[in-house]
Structure formats: structure tokens, C-alpha cells
Design a protein around this motif. Structure first.
Motif, PDB file in Angstrom:
ATOM      1  N   VAL B  15       0.857  -1.202   0.000  1.00  0.00           N
ATOM      2  CA  VAL B  15       0.000   0.000   0.000  1.00  0.00           C
ATOM      3  C   VAL B  15       0.887   1.243   0.000  1.00  0.00           C
ATOM      4  N   HIS B  16       0.762   2.044  -1.046  1.00  0.00           N
ATOM      5  CA  HIS B  16       1.625   3.216  -1.198  1.00  0.00           C
ATOM      6  C   HIS B  16       0.801   4.491  -1.188  1.00  0.00           C
ATOM      7  N   ASP B  17       1.425   5.590  -0.831  1.00  0.00           N
ATOM      8  CA  ASP B  17       0.736   6.884  -0.889  1.00  0.00           C
ATOM      9  C   ASP B  17       0.175   7.098  -2.294  1.00  0.00           C
ATOM     10  N   GLY B  18      -1.045   7.598  -2.363  1.00  0.00           N
ATOM     11  CA  GLY B  18      -1.656   7.901  -3.658  1.00  0.00           C
ATOM     12  C   GLY B  18      -2.349   6.718  -4.312  1.00  0.00           C
ATOM     13  N   ASP B  19      -2.265   5.541  -3.713  1.00  0.00           N
ATOM     14  CA  ASP B  19      -2.902   4.359  -4.309  1.00  0.00           C
ATOM     15  C   ASP B  19      -4.431   4.426  -4.244  1.00  0.00           C
ATOM     16  N   THR B  20      -5.057   3.707  -5.168  1.00  0.00           N
ATOM     17  CA  THR B  20      -6.488   3.412  -5.058  1.00  0.00           C
ATOM     18  C   THR B  20      -6.598   2.096  -4.290  1.00  0.00           C
ATOM     19  N   VAL B  21      -7.265   2.162  -3.139  1.00  0.00           N
ATOM     20  CA  VAL B  21      -7.297   1.019  -2.223  1.00  0.00           C
ATOM     21  C   VAL B  21      -8.747   0.650  -1.916  1.00  0.00           C
ATOM     22  N   ALA B  22      -9.082  -0.617  -2.094  1.00  0.00           N
ATOM     23  CA  ALA B  22     -10.434  -1.088  -1.775  1.00  0.00           C
ATOM     24  C   ALA B  22     -10.376  -2.052  -0.604  1.00  0.00           C
ATOM     25  N   LEU B  23     -11.030  -1.712   0.493  1.00  0.00           N
ATOM     26  CA  LEU B  23     -11.221  -2.654   1.589  1.00  0.00           C
ATOM     27  C   LEU B  23     -12.666  -3.115   1.480  1.00  0.00           C
ATOM     28  N   GLU B  24     -12.876  -4.404   1.229  1.00  0.00           N
ATOM     29  CA  GLU B  24     -14.263  -4.859   1.076  1.00  0.00           C
ATOM     30  C   GLU B  24     -14.649  -5.883   2.142  1.00  0.00           C
ATOM     31  N   LEU B  46      -4.791   8.664  -0.324  1.00  0.00           N
ATOM     32  CA  LEU B  46      -5.396   7.455  -0.869  1.00  0.00           C
ATOM     33  C   LEU B  46      -6.737   7.788  -1.511  1.00  0.00           C
ATOM     34  N   ARG B  47      -7.038   7.046  -2.579  1.00  0.00           N
ATOM     35  CA  ARG B  47      -8.391   7.048  -3.139  1.00  0.00           C
ATOM     36  C   ARG B  47      -9.026   5.774  -2.588  1.00  0.00           C
ATOM     37  N   LEU B  48      -9.913   5.938  -1.641  1.00  0.00           N
ATOM     38  CA  LEU B  48     -10.513   4.786  -0.974  1.00  0.00           C
ATOM     39  C   LEU B  48     -11.773   4.351  -1.692  1.00  0.00           C
ATOM     40  N   VAL B  49     -11.911   3.055  -1.880  1.00  0.00           N
ATOM     41  CA  VAL B  49     -13.074   2.496  -2.560  1.00  0.00           C
ATOM     42  C   VAL B  49     -13.756   1.516  -1.604  1.00  0.00           C
ATOM     43  N   ARG B  50     -15.047   1.623  -1.458  1.00  0.00           N
ATOM     44  CA  ARG B  50     -15.775   0.657  -0.639  1.00  0.00           C
ATOM     45  C   ARG B  50     -17.271   0.890  -0.838  1.00  0.00           C
ATOM     46  N   MET B  51     -18.048  -0.186  -1.040  1.00  0.00           N
ATOM     47  CA  MET B  51     -19.491  -0.005  -1.199  1.00  0.00           C
ATOM     48  C   MET B  51     -20.087   0.663   0.033  1.00  0.00           C
ATOM     49  N   THR B  52     -19.715   0.160   1.199  1.00  0.00           N
ATOM     50  CA  THR B  52     -20.345   0.630   2.434  1.00  0.00           C
ATOM     51  C   THR B  52     -19.312   1.161   3.422  1.00  0.00           C
ATOM     52  N   PRO B  53     -18.770   2.351   3.158  1.00  0.00           N
ATOM     53  CA  PRO B  53     -17.845   2.916   4.134  1.00  0.00           C
ATOM     54  C   PRO B  53     -18.538   2.974   5.501  1.00  0.00           C
ATOM     55  N   ASP B  54     -17.990   2.267   6.462  1.00  0.00           N
ATOM     56  CA  ASP B  54     -18.569   2.314   7.794  1.00  0.00           C
ATOM     57  C   ASP B  54     -17.453   2.676   8.761  1.00  0.00           C
ATOM     58  N   ILE B  55     -17.385   2.037   9.927  1.00  0.00           N
ATOM     59  CA  ILE B  55     -16.447   2.496  10.948  1.00  0.00           C
ATOM     60  C   ILE B  55     -15.005   2.535  10.435  1.00  0.00           C
ATOM     61  N   VAL B  56     -14.591   1.514   9.688  1.00  0.00           N
ATOM     62  CA  VAL B  56     -13.177   1.469   9.285  1.00  0.00           C
ATOM     63  C   VAL B  56     -12.811   2.650   8.380  1.00  0.00           C
ATOM     64  N   TYR B  57     -13.719   3.048   7.478  1.00  0.00           N
ATOM     65  CA  TYR B  57     -13.412   4.208   6.626  1.00  0.00           C
ATOM     66  C   TYR B  57     -13.616   5.519   7.373  1.00  0.00           C
ATOM     67  N   ILE B  61     -10.652   8.095   7.119  1.00  0.00           N
ATOM     68  CA  ILE B  61     -10.936   9.465   6.661  1.00  0.00           C
ATOM     69  C   ILE B  61     -10.610  10.456   7.771  1.00  0.00           C
ATOM     70  N   GLY B  62     -11.027  10.135   8.985  1.00  0.00           N
ATOM     71  CA  GLY B  62     -10.761  11.013  10.132  1.00  0.00           C
ATOM     72  C   GLY B  62      -9.267  11.185  10.384  1.00  0.00           C
ATOM     73  N   ALA B  63      -8.495  10.142  10.074  1.00  0.00           N
ATOM     74  CA  ALA B  63      -7.044  10.198  10.274  1.00  0.00           C
ATOM     75  C   ALA B  63      -6.336  10.945   9.141  1.00  0.00           C
ATOM     76  N   GLY B  64      -7.079  11.298   8.116  1.00  0.00           N
ATOM     77  CA  GLY B  64      -6.481  12.069   7.021  1.00  0.00           C
ATOM     78  C   GLY B  64      -5.777  11.228   5.972  1.00  0.00           C
ATOM     79  N   ALA B  65      -6.085   9.926   5.914  1.00  0.00           N
ATOM     80  CA  ALA B  65      -5.403   9.054   4.952  1.00  0.00           C
ATOM     81  C   ALA B  65      -5.936   9.215   3.526  1.00  0.00           C
ATOM     82  N   ALA B  66      -7.162   9.733   3.390  1.00  0.00           N
ATOM     83  CA  ALA B  66      -7.821   9.729   2.073  1.00  0.00           C
ATOM     84  C   ALA B  66      -8.037  11.133   1.536  1.00  0.00           C
ATOM     85  N   THR B  67      -7.913  11.277   0.224  1.00  0.00           N
ATOM     86  CA  THR B  67      -8.332  12.530  -0.404  1.00  0.00           C
ATOM     87  C   THR B  67      -9.585  12.326  -1.246  1.00  0.00           C
ATOM     88  N   SER B  68      -9.897  11.070  -1.578  1.00  0.00           N
ATOM     89  CA  SER B  68     -11.158  10.846  -2.281  1.00  0.00           C
ATOM     90  C   SER B  68     -11.760   9.504  -1.884  1.00  0.00           C
TER      91      SER B  68
END
Lengths: 257, 283
Positions: B15-24, B46-57, B61-68
Motif C-alpha cells: 500500500v503506497h501513498d496515492g494508491d487506489t485502495v479497496a477494503l471490502e 489514498l483514493r478509498l473504494v468501498r461499497m459501504t464505508p462504515d467504521i473502518v473508513y 478518513i478522520g485520520a487524514g489518509a484519504a483525499t477521495s
């Protein structure tokens, strides 16, 4: 808040109980029902325990023909998978089962609804600068589009029953007058809206929602004041049949299990 | 063949900075420990992908890991709002988050197209909604056989797909059962993949329904209870209390930042976080 309604009978029931029981009565034996958590799930399970033992419950988590012993807390509860006839992937549930036309009735809720039964679950205010960011569409657009018909359960107040949606997340009767069909939607759209005050159904020609029934103890003024547009009232307005002793007993047994 | 390694090393390598990452993981088997490790290693943009962003996202997001964020439903299931997600969108805290918003059906089709090596997927839907107006990855296509106009959605091909499963065998094959979500599609659509598992076994449990062969997996890490507060069918139940408590922890960003320091940055791994979570410790 849930209000206690007291009538000339020995039965006292809450607004939630009335809504759940009305929703349950709408289901026929053998219906294949796509349900979410809360009142829809409780209503479908109530129907399965009372007048419609062969109702088929489908949850968007991919559980088909599931038979939970208690109302699930999430659409992904382990018991739903354990008691299901089949567990399929999310891709499959939306493609083969919903889009494939296998679902008779889809249950929906929302933050906002308009006079055509279109739903907003996305934003309040401007999309790019929302006042309130809501969870989003989820599976509702596909349910609204593809289920043969939909049932909507929503508390009636001017914040929810709005003249104009801030965002259309899921299509109901669109702009009325048959415009839904022109969109290519497979299903026929919302057939009933069940609120804490009464029941609305679409007019057969215009498809605008009409108040057709008031729950016991509720008034036309309450319905009008709870609606952000000039709500039409049916000439044949009726009173919703109150919950029977056996309906209430079955519901309470289910809720406490 | 995948390496069976630590979660730290799997994230560091893949997992690298700027990656598109999907946690499903759809309500079940949510790879929460992997989310924590990405935060702990302070990945950014990170560009985070997930159908149902819940607690983990909400945490990422709160930690500032994602820009989209690419998603279809963002909430705390059965509880209410995701406060970190909402503050990022409504107020740009800790920094602005751009969104690419779909429906569940659309997201599932996008993963399937990605896994199938197609540039886009097709479904019947979206017309009449406002989603196509704001989401560039939704368009229309005409059926060449019937002329029907259908919704087209671009394929999703994350740099990294991350899932949690019940078991890996000693050869690195992955076995899971119960509600299966879009995990298979997410792994097969992604260039690299990380799988956390409850345990490594000699032979799979007879309940295993989905097998992902070792040669489609990049790295495996054993993380018991790595899906907490979601559940792992056959191992532990969903922690409904934690979902309710998250509402309190996440409501205010100072309280959240305190939680983040204590439970993620100041811990070595997910086991230490679990040990500090009162009603989970000692399970």
C-alpha cells in the motif's frame, strides 16, 4: 418519540406498531420481498409468522429465503446466512435476483419523499456543499427501479414530506402521469406509503400520492400539516383497521425474541 | 504465491501513498485491522473504494489518509451517521474529501467489470436519479441488439484490494463462508491483494464456500479478530455495543484524535488495540 394511543378498546399500541402491522398486512403469502432493517424487516417477519407463512425474505447482503428467529440488527447478521435457502454474492443479488425481475416487493425508507414517491437519501441542501450529508443511495435505486412494486415506510412531517427533493436518489413515479415508464423502469413503482399518521397511495392516472386512510385517532389536519405540499385527500378516506389482539401479540413476541 | 507475513510488512510492501485502495466486506468480514495498519503507517492521498464505508473508513478518513472516496452507502449500520465522513464532506476536516458516488448495484457492476478485464459494465438503473449529474463514472450506452438505453459505469481496478477471511491453508489458498459480499470481485479486480485471516489451517473447514486460489493473492497475514467490530462467521459475533460506542467516540474530532493516538498510533498492532477496548479484552 413514540406516542401511546389509547382508544375505546382494551388494546393500546404505538405508532411504530401500527406502521409495522399495516406493512405486514400488505404482504401476501408467497410474495418475494426485498427488505432492509427496521420496520420493513419486522413487518416481513410478522407476515411470515401470521397470515403469510410462505413470504420469501431477501436481504441485500445476499441472503435469500432467510428465516430469522428474531429481528436482525443488521442486514448482515449471521443468523440471516445460517437460516437462508441460499447465500449469494452482492453482485449476484443485484444482477440475477433484483435486476433479473425475481423480486415482487421492495421495501424502502428515506430522509425525504415528494408527491410522486421519489426518494432522497443523499444530501439535504446543495450536493457540493451539503447542510446534511446523508448515507447515500445504497441499494435503494435498484430496488426502486426493478422490484415489481415498492412499499415505503416513513414518518410524516414537513421535513420528510417535501415539495421538492434536494436530490433524487431513487425514482418513484418520477414526474407522475406515467413518466416513470418512459425511464425504462421495470417495476411499477411505489404502491403504498405507510406513515405514522395514515396511508397514501398513488392516484391511478396522475400517480400523485393521495391520503387514502387515517390511522385510528389521527386527523386530516395532522396529515396536511405533516406534508410540505398541498396533500390530496381521497373522497373515500377510510380509517385504518386498528391492530387486532393477535397481530399485536405476534408482533410483541417477535420484537421481544 | 503469496507470502504469509505480518500485517505490518504486507501493508508496507503493497500500500503506497496515492494508491487506489479497496477494503471490502459487506457487513461481515470487514478488514478493520488492515485499515488500522494503513493509518498507523501514515499513508496519505489514498483514493478509498468501498461499497459501504462504515467504521473502518470513518477512522481512515478522520485520520487524514484519504483525499477521495468511491462509495454507495456511508453510515454506521443500525446506529446512524458516520461523523468523521460527514465532517470531511460538510466542513473539509481534517481536509477536503472528494466523492464519487454510486448505488450498490452500480458498484457491484464496476467491480465485476474490473475483474472481467472490461472497461465498463452495464446495468438497468440510474435514470431519473440525480446521481449521473454528479458522478462522471456513470454514463449511458445503447444496446446494439435492441436499441435500449442502459446505464454504463466505468470499471474499478484498484491498486490494492484488501479483504478478511476466516481461513488460509498452508499453501496460501483463501477460504471463506457466510455472507460473501463483493470480496471475490474486489480481489480479482485489483492489481495487488492483501488478505487477513483468522487462522491458517491444514485443511479447510467443510463450510468454506468461496475459495480464492493462492496465486491471485499477494500477501496473507494472520490477524485473529481482525474484522472486529464486524464479525467472522464461525469465529465471533458482531460487536453491536462497539458500533454504538463509535457514535460517541467519533462525534467530536478532538475525542476522535485522542482515540486515534491511543488505539492506533501508540499501539504496535491490532491485538493491542483490542486489549484496550474494555468489553473486548479477555474474550
Amino acid at each position: 418519540m413514540v406516542t401511546q394511543l389509547d382508544f375505546d378498546t382494551d388494546l393500546t399500541f404505538t405508532a411504530d406498531e401500527m406502521m409495522t402491522i399495516v406493512a405486514s398486512r400488505e404482504l401476501s403469502d408467497g410474495d418475494v420481498v426485498f427488505v432492509g432493517i427496521g420496520i420493513p424487516s419486522t413487518a416481513a417477519n410478522l407476515a411470515r409468522r401470521t397470515h403469510a407463512p410462505n413470504v420469501v425474505l431477501v436481504y441485500e447482503s445476499g441472503t435469500i429465503g432467510t428465516k430469522p428467529t428474531r429481528p436482525p440488527l443488521s442486514i448482515g447478521d449471521g443468523e440471516l446466512a445460517e437460516t437462508a435457502d441460499a447465500v449469494v454474492s452482492v453482485s449476484e443479488i443485484f444482477s440475477y435476483w433484483l435486476q433479473g425481475g425475481r423480486i415482487d416487493i421492495g421495501f424502502l425508507g428515506a430522509a425525504q419523499l415528494d408527491r410522486w414517491g421519489n426518494l432522497n437519501t443523499t444530501v439535504v441542501g446543495d450536493y457540493d456543499h451539503p447542510t446534511v450529508r446523508l448515507p447515500g443511495a445504497g441499494g435503494a435505486p435498484e430496488i426502486a427501479f426493478n422490484a415489481r412494486k415498492t412499499m415505503i415506510v416513513l414518518r410524516q412531517n414537513p421535513r420528510a414530506f417535501v415539495d421538492r427533493l434536494d436530490f433524487i436518489s431513487s425514482v418513484g413515479h418520477y414526474e407522475g402521469h406515467g413518466s416513470r415508464r418512459a425511464l425504462g423502469a421495470a417495476g411499477s413503482g411505489p404502491s403504498i406509503i405507510i406513515t405514522d399518521i395514515g396511508v397514501l397511495r398513488p392516484d391511478v392516472t396522475t400517480h400523485e400520492l393521495v391520503l387514502v386512510s387515517l390511522h385510528p385517532g389521527r386527523t386530516i389536519d395532522e396529515a396536511l400539516n405533516g406534508t410540505g405540499w398541498a396533500l390530496r385527500v381521497s373522497d373515500e378516506l377510510t380509517t385504518t383497521e386498528p391492530p387486532t389482539a393477535s397481530e399485536l401479540a405476534a408482533l410483541r413476541e417477535l420484537s421481544s425474541s | 504465491m503469496p507470502t504469509i507475513t505480518t500485517l505490518h510488512d504486507a501493508v508496507a510492501e503493497h500500500v503506497h501513498d496515492g494508491d487506489t485502495v479497496a477494503l471490502e466486506g459487506f457487513t461481515h468480514l470487514i478488514p478493520v485491522a488492515a485499515g488500522h495498519e494503513i493509518i498507523r503507517q501514515r499513508r496519505r492521498d489514498l483514493r478509498l473504494v468501498r461499497m459501504t464505508p462504515d467504521i473502518v473508513y470513518d477512522q481512515m478518513i478522520g485520520a487524514g489518509a484519504a483525499t477521495s472516496l468511491v462509495f454507495s452507502w456511508g453510515g454506521n449500520p443500525g446506529v446512524g451517521s458516520l461523523h468523521r465522513f460527514r465532517e470531511a464532506i460538510e466542513k473539509g476536516y481534517p481536509h477536503p474529501l472528494s466523492i464519487e458516488e454510486h448505488s450498490h448495484g452500480g458498484m457491484a457492476v464496476r467491480y465485476s467489470a474490473g475483474a472481467s478485464g472490461l472497461p465498463f459494465g452495464v446495468l438497468r438503473g440510474y435514470t431519473g436519479t440525480d446521481l449521473p449529474r454528479y458522478t462522471d463514472s456513470i454514463s449511458t450506452v445503447q444496446c446494439p441488439f435492441t436499441g435500449e438505453s442502459l446505464a454504463a459505469v466505468s470499471a474499478l481496478n484498484p491498486d490494492v484490494g484488501i479483504i478478511h477471511a476466516q481461513q488460509a491453508d498452508r499453501d496460501g489458498n483463501i477460504g471463506l463462508w457466510g455472507i460473501q459480499g463483493v470480496q471475490k470481485e474486489a480481489v480479482l479486480a485489483s492489481r495487488r491483494s492483501i488478505v487477513t485471516v483468522e487462522e491458517v489451517v491444514d485443511t479447510f473447514d467443510s463450510r468454506v464456500r468461496v475459495v480464492l486460489p493462492s496465486w491471485v493473492i499477494s500477501a496473507i497475514a494472520v490477524v485473529p479478530r481482525g474484522a472486529h467490530p464486524s464479525y467472522a462467521h464461525g469465529y465471533y459475533e458482531r460487536d453491536n455495543v462497539y458500533y454504538r460506542e463509535w457514535d460517541e467516540i467519533s462525534r467530536d474530532h478532538d475525542r476522535f484524535n485522542e482515540w486515534l493516538e491511543q488505539h492506533v498510533y501508540d499501539t504496535e498492532d491490532f491485538a493491542q488495540h483490542l486489549a484496550m477496548t474494555p468489553h473486548v479484552a479477555g474474550v
